[in-house]
Design an enzyme around this catalytic site. Structure first.
Site, short mmCIF file in Angstrom:
data_model
loop_
_atom_site.label_atom_id
_atom_site.label_comp_id
_atom_site.label_asym_id
_atom_site.label_seq_id
_atom_site.Cartn_x
_atom_site.Cartn_y
_atom_site.Cartn_z
N TRP A 82 0.83 -1.21 0.00
CA TRP A 82 0.00 0.00 0.00
C TRP A 82 0.86 1.26 0.00
CZ3 TRP A 82 -0.67 4.14 3.37
CH2 TRP A 82 -1.80 4.93 3.16
N HIS A 83 1.99 1.22 0.69
CA HIS A 83 2.81 2.42 0.82
C HIS A 83 3.63 2.72 -0.43
CE1 HIS A 83 1.92 2.37 5.18
NE2 HIS A 83 2.24 3.64 5.11
N GLY A 84 4.01 1.73 -1.21
CA GLY A 84 4.82 2.04 -2.38
C GLY A 84 5.15 0.83 -3.21
#
Length: 445
Positions: free
Chosen positions: A302-304
């Protein structure tokens, strides 16, 4: 357009509030929807397709929500569309497409997913009014970087909220506190991490490498916590109660405790919509660790899109698993051991978060522990930059503890607090006027 910009503070927010307060209560959801669309357009006017995507997903989830109860295929279809959009755009860069991530997609897609899941479960009734649903999704205080809100609570507040002078006063005070954390602390401390990158990860001394990680850890916390305080403050101005997103995470004594305090709304989302539906901890030890692995891999994704985020998620999974296996009992028994442990693992986890290149991560670990050689090291860099940033680092460290908040509560709404906040506000205005734009770090996620 972020909250820490002069146009937002002196043009958008005052004009919007004037219109919002003058309108009858029954029309305020419509004003909020239109105002939030303007806010979003100001941030994406060069990429109008971002708004088209947002409106399209919003129309899909609203129309589907009216027929979702008990319809598993419809639920799966909605979640597939939201997931494909989110991860498709996040990972498009790996294919060399050059398409930028639409502003706020990570947050508004999760807000929509929570809505369709809760309607399917029967936890809440679908929203019949398209304007009210649009206001729930688009509400500009939370649109770009959260906090994520419980859909049922958000829907209730859409129809049962009041705007009072007390809320106006509280909202302005919270907004200034958050603005000060961002402008006066996070932005200034961030300069030290930029210096580390300028020197080069392979060339910093060991003390400087640790100091750089401390700076990055503080910058990330003060930046995102500051945004959350501003979001809460703007929400109060509109009559809403947004959830608190941070609870002094750097005072935690274990990594499990840390993630109960850091980005609380996101952690709660993963718990309620991923971990518990997978079975949580109720299907045996093996299944529990598998569920935790899925959650932390998903959190990293989700973050990257770069591998460092997967490593970051795996590192957190490993630490939390060790704590469940017995290390957590040791931490609970000894405050000294738990504090030393967190002082080590928090910066190391943010190192994996901050550095995209695996090669650079290897170089940085070598500098942290003094076993990297072959490159000239700036031996006095720690003394030079330590003196330069000492004051703001000490203040940042203090602000990240519970002590300042306890002291601040004693003067809350007093004349002293009012004077202090006015001084802080105008110092922030001066800093914003003379500095280049410094957007919130979590806008990139």
């Amino acid at each position: 357009m972020g909250f820490n910009t002069l146009p937002f503070i002196f043009i958008f927010l005052p004009v919007f509030l004037a219109v919002y307060y003058l309108m009858p209560e029954r029309l305020r959801n419509g004003v909020l929807t239109l105002g939030s669309l303007v806010f979003y357009l100001l941030g994406t006017w060069k990429r109008p397709w971002c708004l088209a995507l947002l409106l399209g997903l919003m129309a899909l989830t609203w129309l589907s929500g009216r027929k979702l109860a008990g319809s598993k295929p419809l639920l799966v279809g909605n979640l597939l569309v939201l997931g494909l959009c989110l991860f498709g755009f996040k990972y498009a860069g790996l294919l060399g497409s050059g398409i930028a991530l639409p502003l706020g997609l990570s947050f508004y897609s999760f807000q929509m997913a929570a809505y369709v899941i809760d309607v399917y479960r029967g936890r809440m009734e679908p929203e019949e009014c398209p304007v009210s649903y649009a206001a729930e999704i688009l509400m500009f205080p939370k649109l770009l970087s959260g906090p994520l809100m419980d859909p049922a609570d958000l829907k209730e507040q859409m129809y049962r909220r009041t705007c009072t002078l007390r809320k106006l006063d509280a909202g302005l005070r919270d907004f200034i506190i958050g603005l000060s954390m961002k402008v006066l602390l996070a932005n200034q401390i961030g300069g030290l991490w930029r210096q580390v990158k300028t020197i080069g990860f392979e060339s910093v001394s060991t003390p400087m490498a640790w100091l750089g990680l401390v700076a990055y850890s503080l910058q990330l916390y003060l930046d995102f916590c500051g945004y959350s305080w501003m979001a809460i403050g703007v929400g109060e101005l509109l009559g809403f109660r947004l959830p608190r997103n941070f609870e002094h995470p750097y005072a935690a004594r274990s990594m499990r405790d840390f993630w109960r305090r850091w980005h609380i709304s996101l952690s709660s989302w993963f718990r309620d919509y991923v971990y518990i539906p997978l079975g949580g901890s109720k299907k045996g030890e093996g299944r529990t660790y598998l569920n935790l692995l899925v959650v932390w891999l998903f959190t990293g994704l989700w973050h990257g899109s770069t591998l460092n985020f997967l490593l970051w998620g795996l590192f957190l999974f490993a630490l939390i698993s060790l704590e469940r296996l017995g290390w957590g009992k040791v931490l609970r028994r000894s405050q000294v051991i738990s504090r030393l442990y967190m002082l080590l693992v928090i910066p190391l986890s943010w190192m994996l978060f901050a550095i995209p290149s695996l090669k650079d991560i290897g170089s940085y670990i070598g500098r942290l522990f003094g076993f990297s050689g072959g490159t000239a090291v700036h031996a006095r860099d720690f003394l030079v930059y330590g003196r330069q940033y000492a004051v703001v680092l000490v203040i940042g460290l203090l602000v990240s503890t519970p002590l300042p908040e306890k002291l601040w509560r004693r003067i809350r709404t007093s004349p002293l607090e009012t004077v202090l906040l006015l001084v802080l506000f105008w110092v922030c205005v001066y800093c914003m006027a003379v500095a280049t734009n410094d957007p919130f770090m979590y806008f990139s996620f």
